[in-house]
Design a protein around this motif. Structure first.
Motif, PDB file in Angstrom:
ATOM      1  N   ALA A 143     102.660  50.944  51.948  1.00  8.17           N
ATOM      2  CA  ALA A 143     101.953  50.400  50.785  1.00  8.17           C
ATOM      3  C   ALA A 143     102.806  50.360  49.527  1.00  8.17           C
ATOM      4  CB  ALA A 143     100.692  51.219  50.518  1.00  8.17           C
ATOM      5  N   ASN A 144     103.836  51.197  49.462  1.00  8.88           N
ATOM      6  CA  ASN A 144     104.681  51.244  48.266  1.00  8.88           C
ATOM      7  C   ASN A 144     105.826  50.228  48.321  1.00  8.88           C
ATOM      8  OD1 ASN A 144     105.101  52.629  45.697  1.00  8.88           O
ATOM      9  ND2 ASN A 144     107.047  53.311  46.564  1.00  8.88           N
ATOM     10  N   GLY A 145     105.954  49.503  49.426  1.00  9.16           N
ATOM     11  CA  GLY A 145     107.015  48.522  49.558  1.00  9.16           C
ATOM     12  C   GLY A 145     106.677  47.214  48.847  1.00  9.16           C
ATOM     13  N   ASN A 146     107.640  46.316  48.769  1.00  8.15           N
ATOM     14  CA  ASN A 146     107.427  45.045  48.064  1.00  8.15           C
ATOM     15  C   ASN A 146     106.306  44.224  48.686  1.00  8.15           C
ATOM     16  OD1 ASN A 146     109.501  45.489  46.197  1.00  8.15           O
ATOM     17  ND2 ASN A 146     111.060  44.702  47.595  1.00  8.15           N
ATOM     18  N   THR A 147     106.304  44.132  50.001  1.00 11.49           N
ATOM     19  CA  THR A 147     105.231  43.392  50.665  1.00 11.49           C
ATOM     20  C   THR A 147     103.953  44.218  50.698  1.00 11.49           C
ATOM     21  OG1 THR A 147     106.889  42.295  52.056  1.00 11.49           O
ATOM     22  CG2 THR A 147     104.589  42.122  52.756  1.00 11.49           C
ATOM     23  N   GLY A 148     104.089  45.520  50.920  1.00 12.99           N
ATOM     24  CA  GLY A 148     102.935  46.411  50.976  1.00 12.99           C
ATOM     25  C   GLY A 148     102.088  46.372  49.721  1.00 12.99           C
ATOM     26  N   LYS A 149     102.742  46.334  48.566  1.00 14.77           N
ATOM     27  CA  LYS A 149     102.005  46.289  47.297  1.00 14.77           C
ATOM     28  C   LYS A 149     101.189  45.003  47.188  1.00 14.77           C
ATOM     29  CE  LYS A 149     105.030  49.310  44.609  1.00 14.77           C
ATOM     30  NZ  LYS A 149     106.104  49.401  43.596  1.00 14.77           N
ATOM     31  N   GLN A 150     101.755  43.902  47.672  1.00 10.17           N
ATOM     32  CA  GLN A 150     101.022  42.635  47.627  1.00 10.17           C
ATOM     33  C   GLN A 150      99.819  42.673  48.567  1.00 10.17           C
ATOM     34  OE1 GLN A 150     102.797  38.962  46.902  1.00 10.17           O
ATOM     35  NE2 GLN A 150     104.887  39.722  46.733  1.00 10.17           N
ATOM     36  N   ILE A 151     100.015  43.308  49.729  1.00 13.51           N
ATOM     37  CA  ILE A 151      98.896  43.465  50.677  1.00 13.51           C
ATOM     38  C   ILE A 151      97.760  44.263  50.030  1.00 13.51           C
ATOM     39  CG2 ILE A 151      98.177  44.514  52.862  1.00 13.51           C
ATOM     40  CD1 ILE A 151     101.121  44.027  53.821  1.00 13.51           C
ATOM     41  N   ILE A 169      90.932  49.632  55.476  1.00 21.79           N
ATOM     42  CA  ILE A 169      92.208  49.180  56.045  1.00 21.79           C
ATOM     43  C   ILE A 169      93.336  50.090  55.575  1.00 21.79           C
ATOM     44  CG2 ILE A 169      93.792  47.253  56.344  1.00 21.79           C
ATOM     45  CD1 ILE A 169      90.869  46.683  57.258  1.00 21.79           C
ATOM     46  N   LEU A 170      93.949  50.795  56.515  1.00 23.74           N
ATOM     47  CA  LEU A 170      95.117  51.606  56.193  1.00 23.74           C
ATOM     48  C   LEU A 170      96.350  50.705  56.144  1.00 23.74           C
ATOM     49  CD1 LEU A 170      96.256  54.547  55.817  1.00 23.74           C
ATOM     50  CD2 LEU A 170      96.849  54.444  58.245  1.00 23.74           C
ATOM     51  N   VAL A 171      97.082  50.783  55.040  1.00 20.55           N
ATOM     52  CA  VAL A 171      98.302  49.994  54.900  1.00 20.55           C
ATOM     53  C   VAL A 171      99.495  50.945  54.888  1.00 20.55           C
ATOM     54  CG1 VAL A 171      99.582  48.322  53.507  1.00 20.55           C
ATOM     55  CG2 VAL A 171      97.076  48.225  53.592  1.00 20.55           C
ATOM     56  N   ALA A 172     100.228  50.985  56.004  1.00 15.74           N
ATOM     57  CA  ALA A 172     101.454  51.781  56.067  1.00 15.74           C
ATOM     58  C   ALA A 172     102.566  50.988  55.388  1.00 15.74           C
ATOM     59  CB  ALA A 172     101.826  52.062  57.517  1.00 15.74           C
ATOM     60  N   PHE A 224     100.594  47.619  59.618  1.00 15.07           N
ATOM     61  CA  PHE A 224     101.877  48.333  59.562  1.00 15.07           C
ATOM     62  C   PHE A 224     102.889  47.432  58.868  1.00 15.07           C
ATOM     63  CE2 PHE A 224     106.011  49.831  60.866  1.00 15.07           C
ATOM     64  CZ  PHE A 224     105.869  51.223  60.893  1.00 15.07           C
ATOM     65  N   ALA A 225     103.198  47.777  57.616  1.00 17.06           N
ATOM     66  CA  ALA A 225     104.169  47.005  56.831  1.00 17.06           C
ATOM     67  C   ALA A 225     105.285  47.911  56.322  1.00 17.06           C
ATOM     68  CB  ALA A 225     103.478  46.318  55.653  1.00 17.06           C
ATOM     69  N   ALA A 226     105.451  49.050  56.998  1.00 16.02           N
ATOM     70  CA  ALA A 226     106.467  50.016  56.573  1.00 16.02           C
ATOM     71  C   ALA A 226     107.844  49.618  57.085  1.00 16.02           C
ATOM     72  CB  ALA A 226     106.108  51.408  57.082  1.00 16.02           C
ATOM     73  N   PRO A 248      91.238  48.617  50.817  1.00 16.52           N
ATOM     74  CA  PRO A 248      92.535  49.172  51.167  1.00 16.52           C
ATOM     75  C   PRO A 248      92.620  50.690  51.009  1.00 16.52           C
ATOM     76  CG  PRO A 248      92.643  48.255  48.959  1.00 16.52           C
ATOM     77  CD  PRO A 248      91.260  47.960  49.489  1.00 16.52           C
ATOM     78  N   VAL A 249      93.387  51.295  51.892  1.00 11.12           N
ATOM     79  CA  VAL A 249      93.786  52.698  51.752  1.00 11.12           C
ATOM     80  C   VAL A 249      95.311  52.711  51.860  1.00 11.12           C
ATOM     81  CG1 VAL A 249      93.649  55.030  52.689  1.00 11.12           C
ATOM     82  CG2 VAL A 249      91.646  53.522  52.816  1.00 11.12           C
ATOM     83  N   ALA A 250      95.958  53.056  50.762  1.00  7.14           N
ATOM     84  CA  ALA A 250      97.421  53.014  50.698  1.00  7.14           C
ATOM     85  C   ALA A 250      98.023  54.263  51.326  1.00  7.14           C
ATOM     86  CB  ALA A 250      97.886  52.886  49.246  1.00  7.14           C
ATOM     87  N   MET A 251      98.858  54.068  52.335  1.00  7.65           N
ATOM     88  CA  MET A 251      99.572  55.191  52.939  1.00  7.65           C
ATOM     89  C   MET A 251     100.955  55.265  52.312  1.00  7.65           C
ATOM     90  SD  MET A 251     100.434  55.859  56.947  1.00  7.65           S
ATOM     91  CE  MET A 251     101.910  56.748  57.421  1.00  7.65           C
ATOM     92  N   VAL A 252     101.235  56.380  51.652  1.00 10.52           N
ATOM     93  CA  VAL A 252     102.518  56.549  50.963  1.00 10.52           C
ATOM     94  C   VAL A 252     103.182  57.852  51.394  1.00 10.52           C
ATOM     95  CG1 VAL A 252     101.855  55.172  48.954  1.00 10.52           C
ATOM     96  CG2 VAL A 252     101.377  57.621  48.963  1.00 10.52           C
TER      97      VAL A 252
END
Length: 213
Positions: free
Chosen positions: A9-17, A4-7, A70-72, A29-33
């Motif tokens: 990922a460094n955001g407040n919600t992204g980190k929780q995801i 799962i790519l998380v766009a 997409f959580a960017a 997870p694969v963190a997109m930063v």
């Protein structure tokens, strides 16, 4: 397990995801930063990360990926460039890579941005991105939470296509809802609003699935 790519990922919600996905038996997870300096925090936890700037070419970020969240967000600084056009770029890349499902973190009010008293530009950008996703060939889920808080997870929500009232919901419960929305048996090609509520997240999403039958 599905990658799962998380766009965002460094955001407040992204980190929780990312943290929730790391504990999942179904997803990896694969963190997109955006910056090299943001990778280490994920690497030390054994979480894969990929560099991707939503204002540039990001086609490489979906290689080996099964589904996308997409959580960017630009934090209101570059809503057209990031929240709108960045989302469109990732939707296009996902389309080309035959991604199985695209879960979009949107916002309440994105269905009628012209009615908003504030954040009109942001809500218009989210609206445009949501509509672009709906017209793509991707299976999707568009999740529109109310005002985000940093409260602890309750594990329960209120859900509907249109709730008709405003309210709050914790980032933790939003993160869990986004992840549950990834499942193949979860709501597909659906848009739903969520707030604090009393129904378990899995039951709430099941109700959206049964509604489409």
């Amino acid at each position: 397990m599905e990658n799962i790519l998380v766009a965002g990922a460094n955001g407040n919600t992204g980190k929780q995801i990312i943290n929730l996905l790391a504990k999942s038996q179904y997803f990896k997870p694969v963190a997109m930063v955006r910056e090299e300096s943001q990778i280490e925090q994920f690497k030390i936890k054994g979480i894969d990360a990929v560099l991707g700037d939503l204002e540039k070419d990001i086609s490489h970020t979906v290689k080996g990926i099964d589904k996308v969240i997409f959580a960017a967000g630009s934090g209101g600084k570059k809503v057209v460039e990031v929240d709108q056009e960045g989302a469109k770029k990732l939707i296009d890349a996902s389309n080309n890579a035959n991604i199985k499902k695209f879960v979009m973190l949107s916002s309440m009010g994105a269905d009628e941005p012209g009615q908003a008293n504030e954040l009109q530009e942001y809500l218009q950008a989210k609206h445009n991105a949501d509509e672009y996703l709906k017209k793509s060939n991707l299976r999707y889920a568009i999740v529109r939470p109310g005002s985000l808080t940093n409260d602890d997870a309750k594990g329960t929500i209120e859900i509907a296509k249109k709730l008709g009232h405003r309210g709050e919901i914790s980032r933790a419960d939003v993160a869990q809802t986004l992840i549950c929305s990834l499942h193949d048996n979860g709501p597909s090609d659906k848009t739903y609003e969520i707030l604090n509520g009393e129904t378990s997240i899995s039951e709430a999403l099941d109700s959206m699935v049964s509604e489409e039958k």
